[in-house]
Write a protein that holds these residues in place. Structure first.
Motif, short mmCIF file in Angstrom:
data_model
loop_
_atom_site.label_atom_id
_atom_site.label_comp_id
_atom_site.label_asym_id
_atom_site.label_seq_id
_atom_site.Cartn_x
_atom_site.Cartn_y
_atom_site.Cartn_z
N MET A 78 -27.58 42.10 -5.96
CA MET A 78 -27.64 40.49 -6.72
C MET A 78 -27.96 39.47 -5.43
N MET A 79 -28.65 38.72 -5.87
CA MET A 79 -29.00 37.51 -5.11
C MET A 79 -27.73 36.73 -4.49
N GLU A 80 -27.71 36.16 -3.51
CA GLU A 80 -26.76 35.07 -3.24
C GLU A 80 -27.78 33.60 -2.82
N PRO A 81 -27.70 32.78 -3.93
CA PRO A 81 -28.44 31.63 -3.53
C PRO A 81 -27.74 30.88 -2.72
N TYR A 87 -24.88 38.58 -19.08
CA TYR A 87 -26.05 38.61 -19.47
C TYR A 87 -26.11 39.42 -20.40
N SER A 88 -26.70 39.05 -21.63
CA SER A 88 -27.05 40.07 -22.57
C SER A 88 -28.31 39.78 -23.35
N GLY A 89 -29.31 39.60 -22.36
CA GLY A 89 -30.89 39.50 -23.08
C GLY A 89 -31.17 38.08 -23.28
N GLU A 90 -30.64 37.21 -23.05
CA GLU A 90 -31.01 35.65 -23.06
C GLU A 90 -32.24 35.47 -22.25
N PRO A 91 -33.34 34.71 -22.72
CA PRO A 91 -34.22 34.17 -22.16
C PRO A 91 -34.03 33.58 -20.70
N VAL A 92 -35.06 33.25 -19.90
CA VAL A 92 -34.76 32.98 -18.38
C VAL A 92 -34.46 31.50 -18.66
N ARG A 107 -35.68 30.42 -10.53
CA ARG A 107 -35.94 31.58 -9.78
C ARG A 107 -34.59 32.37 -9.67
N VAL A 108 -33.61 31.80 -9.48
CA VAL A 108 -32.12 32.68 -9.72
C VAL A 108 -31.95 33.03 -11.15
N ALA A 109 -32.41 32.28 -12.13
CA ALA A 109 -32.42 32.77 -13.31
C ALA A 109 -33.11 34.17 -13.83
N GLU A 110 -34.59 33.97 -13.13
CA GLU A 110 -35.61 35.05 -13.42
C GLU A 110 -34.96 36.25 -12.66
N ALA A 111 -34.15 36.23 -11.61
CA ALA A 111 -33.71 37.40 -10.76
C ALA A 111 -32.42 38.25 -11.65
N VAL A 119 -32.38 38.06 -15.05
CA VAL A 119 -32.84 38.69 -16.04
C VAL A 119 -33.46 39.89 -15.43
N ARG A 120 -34.19 39.80 -14.37
CA ARG A 120 -34.75 41.23 -13.93
C ARG A 120 -33.88 42.13 -13.39
#
Length: 89
Positions: free
Chosen positions: A1-4, A43-48, A80-84, A86-87
């Motif tokens: 997991m990223m650490e912003p 997280y359960s599949g929500e869009p970015v 960018r954090v949200a994309e990470a 989701v990814r």
């Protein structure tokens, strides 16, 4: 997991905020990292875009109201954090 990490732009800070820049960056970073962990865990599949909105809400919820009211993160970085999240999920 990223650490912003939150970095404040000194050109956009007043004199008082500039004096408190280091501790303020630490507090904002801590709140964003905690929010990142919570949002990723739930997280359960929500869009970015929705994840980015949840990140902002959760981050502000972890801050004193005065600080939360003045916190306007770079939307590109928050996305960018949200994309990470989701990814990675």
């Amino acid at each position: 997991m990223m650490e912003p990490h939150v970095t404040l732009d000194p050109d956009n800070l007043g004199p008082a905020a500039e004096k408190l820049r280091g501790p303020l960056e630490q507090q904002l970073t801590s709140a964003l990292q905690a929010a990142t962990e919570r949002v990723a865990h739930e997280y359960s599949g929500e869009p970015v875009d929705e994840v980015a909105h949840e990140l902002l809400d959760e981050t502000k919820a972890g801050l004193h109201q005065d600080i939360a009211d003045g916190f306007v993160p770079n939307q590109r970085e928050l996305h960018r954090v949200a994309e990470a999240i989701v990814r990675e999920n």
